[in-house]
Write a protein that holds these residues in place. Sequence first.
Motif, short mmCIF file in Angstrom:
data_model
loop_
_atom_site.label_atom_id
_atom_site.label_comp_id
_atom_site.label_asym_id
_atom_site.label_seq_id
_atom_site.Cartn_x
_atom_site.Cartn_y
_atom_site.Cartn_z
N LEU A 21 1.05 -1.10 -0.13
CA LEU A 21 0.03 -0.16 0.02
C LEU A 21 0.74 1.28 0.25
CD1 LEU A 21 -3.04 -0.98 2.29
CD2 LEU A 21 -3.58 -1.00 -0.02
N ASP A 22 1.64 0.81 0.62
CA ASP A 22 2.82 2.62 0.65
C ASP A 22 3.40 2.62 -0.39
OD1 ASP A 22 2.81 2.96 3.43
OD2 ASP A 22 4.99 2.11 3.80
N TYR A 23 3.76 0.97 -1.17
CA TYR A 23 4.43 1.69 -2.49
C TYR A 23 3.46 2.27 -3.77
CZ TYR A 23 6.08 -0.10 -7.06
OH TYR A 23 6.58 -0.11 -8.67
N VAL A 24 1.48 1.83 -3.25
CA VAL A 24 1.26 2.06 -4.49
C VAL A 24 0.77 3.75 -3.55
CG1 VAL A 24 0.19 0.06 -5.74
CG2 VAL A 24 -1.14 0.92 -3.32
N GLY A 25 0.70 3.94 -3.02
CA GLY A 25 0.25 5.32 -2.30
C GLY A 25 -1.21 5.62 -1.63
N ALA A 26 -1.49 3.86 -1.11
CA ALA A 26 -2.86 3.88 -0.73
C ALA A 26 -2.40 4.01 0.85
CB ALA A 26 -3.63 2.81 -0.96
N GLU A 27 -3.29 4.29 2.05
CA GLU A 27 -3.30 4.60 3.87
C GLU A 27 -2.99 3.36 4.39
OE1 GLU A 27 -4.84 6.85 7.21
OE2 GLU A 27 -5.77 7.38 5.45
N LEU A 28 -2.69 2.55 4.99
CA LEU A 28 -3.20 1.09 5.62
C LEU A 28 -3.91 2.11 7.19
CD1 LEU A 28 -3.75 -1.74 6.52
CD2 LEU A 28 -0.79 -1.55 6.40
N PHE A 29 -4.81 1.66 7.20
CA PHE A 29 -5.68 3.43 7.91
C PHE A 29 -5.77 2.30 9.20
CE2 PHE A 29 -9.76 4.70 10.17
CZ PHE A 29 -9.05 5.63 10.72
N ALA A 30 -5.89 0.82 9.07
CA ALA A 30 -6.72 0.08 10.33
C ALA A 30 -6.21 -1.54 10.11
CB ALA A 30 -7.43 0.33 11.00
N SER A 31 -5.53 -2.52 10.81
CA SER A 31 -5.11 -3.97 10.64
C SER A 31 -6.37 -4.39 12.31
CB SER A 31 -4.30 -4.24 10.88
OG SER A 31 -3.28 -3.12 9.64
N VAL A 32 -7.24 -5.01 11.62
CA VAL A 32 -8.40 -5.70 12.79
C VAL A 32 -7.34 -7.31 13.23
CG1 VAL A 32 -9.88 -6.41 13.45
CG2 VAL A 32 -9.83 -4.74 12.35
N LEU A 33 -6.85 -7.75 13.83
CA LEU A 33 -5.72 -9.40 14.17
C LEU A 33 -6.88 -9.92 14.93
CD1 LEU A 33 -2.51 -8.24 14.38
CD2 LEU A 33 -3.53 -8.99 12.08
N ALA A 34 -7.43 -11.39 14.23
CA ALA A 34 -8.00 -11.59 15.63
C ALA A 34 -7.65 -13.36 15.85
CB ALA A 34 -9.47 -11.51 15.17
N PRO A 35 -6.03 -13.63 16.86
CA PRO A 35 -5.98 -14.52 16.77
C PRO A 35 -6.38 -15.58 17.83
CG PRO A 35 -4.89 -12.48 18.87
CD PRO A 35 -6.00 -12.16 17.45
N GLY A 36 -6.53 -16.81 17.64
CA GLY A 36 -6.91 -17.87 18.51
C GLY A 36 -8.70 -17.63 17.81
#
Length: 190
Positions: free
Chosen positions: A149-164
């Motif tokens: 996303l950095d490469y193409v110029g978009a923004e990684l706004f949030a990452s929702v990780l759900a372990p387990g």
Amino acid sequence: MKSSDHKRVLAIMGSPRRSGNTDILVDEILKGAEEAGAQTEKVVLGDLDVGPCRACYACRPGGVCVLSDDMQGLLEKMKASDVWVFGTPVYWWGPSAQLKAFVDRWFSQAGDEEHMQLFRNRRVILAVPMGDADPKTGRHVIGMFKDSLDYVGAELFASVLAPGAYDKGDVRSNGDAMKQAREAGAEAVA
Ligand SMILES: Cc1cc2nc3c(=O)[nH]c(=O)nc-3n(C[C@H](O)[C@H](O)[C@H](O)COP(=O)(O)O)c2cc1C
């Protein structure tokens, strides 16, 4: 965009398991966005034909892929939305093959400034469940998207990780992840 306009959110659900943990997390993100006034649409990648990139480079220049499948329609939907939600389970420390094939196909749009406009000013939310209890297991998925996303110029706004979250529906008992998902959806369209 005027602040009075409804933001549009497009979700690409990249797990082959229907109503599974990815699907649930993505729905929760969309619920948050809808509550905040956005219009949402979810696409289930498994319902579509999105083939792997053939590396023929025929899309350079011009931005047109030689494959005629559902990717063209997806690019149109991406263009028409402000926020993209990408959902994938962790498969062998990476994303699902379905979601990776979809990302590889961005190649046709990443060859010149005109087509790169697709990615500009887009916010992205990732939804990433995994069986492992350690959220670090999702680091390569997040890293791949962050760098891409950095490469193409978009923004990684949030990452929702759900372990387990291993069995279908496990993610529902992860209150933190469900809350994060709802909030990320709302905040991304604010
Ligand atoms: C092919 C495959 C590979 C997987 N690899 C991992 C892995 O590397 N790490 C992990 O924590 N979970 C792994 N899992 C478990 C899934 O991430 C987990 O079941 C997830 O909740 C599936 O999401 P879904 O319900 O949306 O399909 C794997 C599952 C499958 C089917």
